[in-house]
Design a protein around this motif. Structure first.
Motif, short mmCIF file in Angstrom:
data_model
loop_
_atom_site.label_atom_id
_atom_site.label_comp_id
_atom_site.label_asym_id
_atom_site.label_seq_id
_atom_site.Cartn_x
_atom_site.Cartn_y
_atom_site.Cartn_z
N VAL A 1 0.83 -1.20 0.00
CA VAL A 1 0.00 0.00 0.00
C VAL A 1 0.87 1.25 0.00
CG1 VAL A 1 -1.74 1.30 1.27
CG2 VAL A 1 -1.86 -1.19 1.19
N GLU A 2 0.64 2.12 -0.98
CA GLU A 2 1.36 3.40 -1.04
C GLU A 2 0.68 4.44 -0.16
OE1 GLU A 2 2.41 6.96 -4.26
OE2 GLU A 2 1.84 4.96 -4.96
N ARG A 3 -0.63 4.59 -0.35
CA ARG A 3 -1.38 5.54 0.47
C ARG A 3 -2.88 5.27 0.31
NH1 ARG A 3 0.07 8.52 -4.08
NH2 ARG A 3 -1.64 9.59 -5.17
N TYR A 4 -3.62 5.81 1.25
CA TYR A 4 -5.08 5.73 1.21
C TYR A 4 -5.61 7.09 0.74
CZ TYR A 4 -4.42 1.53 4.02
OH TYR A 4 -4.03 0.29 4.47
N LYS A 5 -6.57 7.05 -0.16
CA LYS A 5 -7.08 8.29 -0.74
C LYS A 5 -8.56 8.46 -0.44
CE LYS A 5 -5.87 9.27 -4.92
NZ LYS A 5 -5.69 9.17 -6.39
N ALA A 6 -8.93 9.69 -0.15
CA ALA A 6 -10.34 10.04 0.05
C ALA A 6 -10.66 11.22 -0.86
CB ALA A 6 -10.61 10.40 1.51
N ARG A 7 -11.69 11.09 -1.66
CA ARG A 7 -12.04 12.14 -2.62
C ARG A 7 -13.51 12.49 -2.50
NH1 ARG A 7 -10.18 11.01 -8.54
NH2 ARG A 7 -8.24 11.80 -7.64
N LEU A 8 -13.79 13.79 -2.40
CA LEU A 8 -15.17 14.26 -2.35
C LEU A 8 -15.68 14.43 -3.78
CD1 LEU A 8 -17.49 15.22 -0.51
CD2 LEU A 8 -16.58 17.54 -0.73
N VAL A 9 -16.75 13.73 -4.12
CA VAL A 9 -17.27 13.71 -5.48
C VAL A 9 -18.71 14.21 -5.49
CG1 VAL A 9 -17.78 12.26 -7.48
CG2 VAL A 9 -15.78 11.78 -6.05
N ALA A 10 -19.00 15.08 -6.45
CA ALA A 10 -20.37 15.58 -6.59
C ALA A 10 -21.23 14.54 -7.31
CB ALA A 10 -20.37 16.89 -7.37
N LYS A 11 -22.50 14.50 -6.95
CA LYS A 11 -23.45 13.60 -7.60
C LYS A 11 -24.04 14.31 -8.82
CE LYS A 11 -24.74 11.19 -3.33
NZ LYS A 11 -25.85 10.84 -2.42
N ARG A 12 -23.45 14.04 -9.98
CA ARG A 12 -23.84 14.78 -11.18
C ARG A 12 -25.30 14.56 -11.58
NH1 ARG A 12 -20.82 13.61 -16.31
NH2 ARG A 12 -18.98 13.91 -15.01
N PHE A 13 -25.87 13.42 -11.20
CA PHE A 13 -27.25 13.15 -11.60
C PHE A 13 -28.24 14.05 -10.88
CE2 PHE A 13 -26.20 10.25 -8.11
CZ PHE A 13 -27.27 10.45 -7.24
N LYS B 1 -14.81 26.60 -7.09
CA LYS B 1 -14.03 25.85 -8.06
C LYS B 1 -14.73 24.53 -8.37
CE LYS B 1 -9.46 27.77 -7.09
NZ LYS B 1 -8.03 27.45 -6.85
N ALA B 2 -14.30 23.94 -9.48
CA ALA B 2 -14.91 22.70 -9.92
C ALA B 2 -14.59 21.56 -8.96
CB ALA B 2 -14.44 22.35 -11.33
N LEU B 3 -15.40 20.54 -9.04
CA LEU B 3 -15.24 19.37 -8.18
C LEU B 3 -15.42 18.12 -9.03
CD1 LEU B 3 -14.90 18.95 -5.05
CD2 LEU B 3 -17.35 18.55 -4.96
N TYR B 4 -14.75 17.06 -8.66
CA TYR B 4 -14.93 15.81 -9.38
C TYR B 4 -16.40 15.40 -9.38
CZ TYR B 4 -9.90 14.95 -9.66
OH TYR B 4 -8.57 15.04 -9.96
N GLY B 5 -16.90 15.04 -10.56
CA GLY B 5 -18.28 14.63 -10.67
C GLY B 5 -19.19 15.67 -11.29
N LEU B 6 -18.83 16.95 -11.17
CA LEU B 6 -19.66 18.00 -11.77
C LEU B 6 -19.63 17.88 -13.30
CD1 LEU B 6 -18.87 21.22 -9.68
CD2 LEU B 6 -20.95 19.85 -9.63
N LYS B 7 -20.76 18.12 -13.91
CA LYS B 7 -20.86 18.00 -15.36
C LYS B 7 -19.94 18.99 -16.08
CE LYS B 7 -25.65 16.28 -15.43
NZ LYS B 7 -25.37 15.01 -16.12
N GLN B 8 -19.73 20.17 -15.51
CA GLN B 8 -18.95 21.19 -16.19
C GLN B 8 -17.47 21.17 -15.79
OE1 GLN B 8 -21.34 21.60 -13.85
NE2 GLN B 8 -21.42 23.71 -13.15
#
Length: 290
Positions: A20-32, A108-115
């Motif tokens: 294991v290199e590292r554990y990642k946590a990412r906040l993702v928007a619900k595009r639907f 700013k943009a976020l992972y999951g956003l349509k734009q």
């Protein structure tokens, strides 16, 4: 107030040896949960053309250019949201004591956003032009900057590109590492199509596999035709289509280190080959070029 939902995505990053290199946590928007005209408008973003990449690599070998590669970490988090206001619910686990109904306003943009892809590419374009690069008219993802006096040492054979680790990771993730290799990526005179009595399969898994194989075809043109056939059924895949995908993986198992060799030919003459299957598509009787 209309707002977008969000969720946490937890992943584990591994080293080459499996540790294991590292554990990642990412906040993702619900595009639907986004609504067109309210919290997003245009979503189009330019995507790099593989033909442009191949031409650049060929020029690099034959003209002794310097070749480098870098990855922009957390790329989508750098896009600016300027055209519309986007409100998002608080991340799961976050609480505001004594207050209810509050939301976040995204700057700013976020992972999951349509734009997000468009927002990031817009900022990337501004940065590249600021550094003196010129955006090409034929391919807007290509940025050019002329400089003289570059010296580089190359192999006498040229440049070889391979994605062996990518292939091995793909085989591990799909449980095909111990599969029996096949000699061809697709059955000759296949009858793949959309039928009324077909048995459906997991569409999301099928779409992910197609996407990963499309990325792999950059250095594996030998699977390009089989992948193009499989990509025709991403909206309604059947078990037969999934079996065709597994055959591609079995073919990759036979030679995971195969790739592209850009030879130093001493000239820039362009040669092309094509093959056409006249009215070979059993669904709409269209011709297929290879």
């Amino acid at each position: 107030m209309k707002h977008v939902g969000c969720r946490w995505v937890f992943t584990v990053k591994y080293n080459v040896d499996g540790t294991v290199e590292r554990y990642k946590a990412r906040l993702v928007a619900k595009r639907f949960t986004q609504t067109y005209g309210v919290d997003y408008h245009d979503t189009f973003a330019h995507v790099a053309k593989m033909n442009t990449v191949r031409v650049l690599l060929s020029l690099t070998v034959n003209l002794d250019w310097t070749l480098g590669q870098f990855d922009v970490k957390n790329a989508f988090l750098h896009g600016e949201l300027e055209e519309e206001e986007v409100y998002m619910s608080f991340p799961p686990g976050y609480r505001v004591i004594g207050e209810t109904g509050n939301v976040c306003k995204l700057k700013k943009a976020l992972y999951g956003l349509k734009q997000s892809p468009q927002a990031w590419f817009g900022r990337f374009t501004i940065a590249m032009k600021k550094f003196g690069y010129r955006q090409a008219n034929t391919d807007h993802t290509l940025f050019i900057k002329h400089r003289a006096g570059v010296e580089v040492t190359r192999s006498k054979h040229g440049l070889f590109l391979s994605q062996r680790k990518y292939v091995m990771d793909l085989l591990v993730d799909t449980g095909m590492l111990d599969c029996k290799p096949t000699d061809t990526p697709i059955v000759e005179n296949h009858k793949l199509g959309v039928y009324v009595d077909q048995v459906s399969t997991n569409r999301e898994r099928y779409q992910r596999l197609v996407g990963r194989l499309i990325d792999l075809s950059l250095t594996r043109p030998d699977i390009a035709y089989a992948v193009s056939v499989a990509s025709q059924f991403i909206h309604s895949p059947s078990k037969d289509h999934m079996a065709a995908m597994m055959r591609i993986l079995s073919y990759l198992k036979s030679a995971p280190g195969r790739g592209l060799l850009f030879k130093k030919n001493g000239h820039l003459d362009l040669e092309g080959y094509t093959d056409t299957n006249y009215a070979g598509n059993i669904t709409d009787r269209r011709s297929t070029s290879k």
